[in-house]
Motif scaffolding. Structure first.
Motif, PDB file in Angstrom:
ATOM      1  N   GLY A   1      -1.532   0.914  -7.152  1.00 43.37           N
ATOM      2  CA  GLY A   1      -2.450   0.895  -8.305  1.00 43.37           C
ATOM      3  C   GLY A   1      -3.299  -0.238  -7.481  1.00 43.37           C
ATOM      4  N   ASP A   2      -3.552  -1.095  -8.724  1.00 40.79           N
ATOM      5  CA  ASP A   2      -4.660  -2.230  -8.364  1.00 40.79           C
ATOM      6  C   ASP A   2      -3.991  -3.127  -7.471  1.00 40.79           C
ATOM      7  OD1 ASP A   2      -6.343  -0.986 -10.167  1.00 40.79           O
ATOM      8  OD2 ASP A   2      -6.409  -2.472 -11.658  1.00 40.79           O
ATOM      9  N   PHE A   3      -2.663  -3.182  -7.037  1.00 41.67           N
ATOM     10  CA  PHE A   3      -2.076  -4.014  -5.996  1.00 41.67           C
ATOM     11  C   PHE A   3      -2.307  -3.717  -4.691  1.00 41.67           C
ATOM     12  CE2 PHE A   3       1.523  -6.184  -8.680  1.00 41.67           C
ATOM     13  CZ  PHE A   3       0.504  -6.358  -9.761  1.00 41.67           C
ATOM     14  N   GLU A   4      -2.801  -2.438  -4.508  1.00 42.33           N
ATOM     15  CA  GLU A   4      -3.102  -1.688  -3.343  1.00 42.33           C
ATOM     16  C   GLU A   4      -3.986  -2.803  -2.061  1.00 42.33           C
ATOM     17  OE1 GLU A   4      -2.279   1.437  -1.860  1.00 42.33           O
ATOM     18  OE2 GLU A   4      -0.847   1.811  -3.510  1.00 42.33           O
TER      19      GLU A   4
ATOM     20  N   GLU B   1       1.483 -10.532 -14.329  1.00 46.63           N
ATOM     21  CA  GLU B   1       1.971  -9.315 -13.810  1.00 46.63           C
ATOM     22  C   GLU B   1       3.196  -9.564 -12.824  1.00 46.63           C
ATOM     23  OE1 GLU B   1      -1.138  -9.785 -14.609  1.00 46.63           O
ATOM     24  OE2 GLU B   1      -2.023  -8.235 -15.295  1.00 46.63           O
TER      25      GLU B   1
ATOM     26  N   LYS C   1      -3.195  -5.701  -0.827  1.00 46.13           N
ATOM     27  CA  LYS C   1      -3.209  -7.082  -1.326  1.00 46.13           C
ATOM     28  C   LYS C   1      -1.842  -7.585  -0.866  1.00 46.13           C
ATOM     29  CE  LYS C   1      -6.519  -6.853  -5.252  1.00 46.13           C
ATOM     30  NZ  LYS C   1      -6.644  -5.312  -5.036  1.00 46.13           N
TER      31      LYS C   1
ATOM     32  N   TYR D   1      -3.146 -11.913 -10.242  1.00 45.53           N
ATOM     33  CA  TYR D   1      -2.141 -11.416 -11.529  1.00 45.53           C
ATOM     34  C   TYR D   1      -0.799 -11.964 -11.567  1.00 45.53           C
ATOM     35  CZ  TYR D   1      -5.036  -7.372 -10.065  1.00 45.53           C
ATOM     36  OH  TYR D   1      -6.217  -6.378  -9.631  1.00 45.53           O
TER      37      TYR D   1
ATOM     38  N   TYR E   1       0.786  -1.304   0.183  1.00 42.08           N
ATOM     39  CA  TYR E   1       0.092  -0.014  -0.023  1.00 42.08           C
ATOM     40  C   TYR E   1       0.984   1.102  -0.029  1.00 42.08           C
ATOM     41  CZ  TYR E   1       0.534   1.359   4.920  1.00 42.08           C
ATOM     42  OH  TYR E   1       1.096   1.572   6.067  1.00 42.08           O
TER      43      TYR E   1
ATOM     44  N   PRO F   1       2.378  -1.574 -11.943  1.00 39.79           N
ATOM     45  CA  PRO F   1       1.024  -2.207 -11.633  1.00 39.79           C
ATOM     46  C   PRO F   1      -0.180  -1.384 -12.355  1.00 39.79           C
ATOM     47  CG  PRO F   1       2.280  -1.566  -9.729  1.00 39.79           C
ATOM     48  CD  PRO F   1       3.034  -1.146 -10.616  1.00 39.79           C
ATOM     49  N   VAL F   2      -1.329  -2.189 -12.733  1.00 38.98           N
ATOM     50  CA  VAL F   2      -2.371  -1.466 -13.331  1.00 38.98           C
ATOM     51  C   VAL F   2      -2.778  -0.073 -12.387  1.00 38.98           C
ATOM     52  CG1 VAL F   2      -4.706  -1.649 -14.029  1.00 38.98           C
ATOM     53  CG2 VAL F   2      -2.996  -3.390 -14.591  1.00 38.98           C
ATOM     54  N   ASN F   3      -3.061   1.139 -13.030  1.00 39.93           N
ATOM     55  CA  ASN F   3      -3.317   2.261 -12.381  1.00 39.93           C
ATOM     56  C   ASN F   3      -2.440   2.597 -11.182  1.00 39.93           C
ATOM     57  OD1 ASN F   3      -5.919   2.581 -13.799  1.00 39.93           O
ATOM     58  ND2 ASN F   3      -6.772   0.869 -12.546  1.00 39.93           N
TER      59      ASN F   3
END
Length: 197
Positions: free
Chosen positions: A86-89, A103, A91, A100, A20, A116-118
């Protein structure tokens, strides 16, 4: 000039071992206690200015350190934000591998430039940290406190070592850690790295 980098206190997200940076969360009770302990070091230092990221956890940390000294300016600088995952936040790594897999493979192969995406790359985070360090050279202040995040502190240490990102993973940085960097005779150097616990 003394530049005191301080990592914010622990948050609930830290205890979950999740990625995060952009999630805006508060310090938990342990984090508050960590920073109260860190504040003892600054008790007899006249802080001229405080720089923080735009996250609540750094503002809360800075507020504990300076206490009731309302004359110390707190400057929000988003170059001090942690890497945006991004979308990994939110997790952990096991979750990411399941969600993913491709990725994560690319991330392992080239962690510096993977996006990461976004999110953003580590290189982008390093570049904005370097910009902050370039600007701080022009400060006339004697003692500056920079309350920020693990990634930014590691990036600042790489900058001082003229190592780009090559030494990024060679530094430990837990919640409440303090790094003292000095700037003298147009030269940055690492004076000390102090663990909170």
């Amino acid at each position: 000039m003394n530049i005191y980098f301080l990592r914010h206190g622990q948050t609930s997200e830290n205890t979950k071992s999740v990625y995060y940076g952009s999630l805006d969360v508060n310090l938990n009770e342990k984090g508050i206690q960590q920073i109260k302990k860190a504040a003892k070091f600054f008790k007899n230092i006249k802080i001229d200015k405080v720089y923080i990221s735009d996250r609540k956890r750094t503002f809360q940390t800075a507020s504990i350190i300076i206490g009731n000294k309302k004359d110390i300016p707190i400057i929000v600088d988003n170059r001090l934000n942690e890497t945006n995952f991004g979308d990994f936040e939110g997790k952990n790594y096991d979750e990411l591998v399941k969600l993913y897999p491709e990725e994560c493979k690319k991330w392992i192969e080239d962690w510096k430039t993977f996006r990461p995406v976004n999110g953003e790359t580590f290189i982008e985070m390093y570049t904005r940290t370097s910009g902050f360090m370039d600007d701080i050279k022009n400060s006339k202040d004697e003692n500056i406190l920079v309350v920020t995040h693990s990634g930014v502190i590691r990036a600042a240490l790489c900058y001082v070592m003229d190592a780009n990102m090559d030494l990024f993973w060679k530094f430990g940085c837990i919640n409440g850690d303090r790094v003292t960097i000095k700037y003298e005779y147009e030269n940055f150097y690492i004076d000390s790295i102090t663990h909170c616990d």
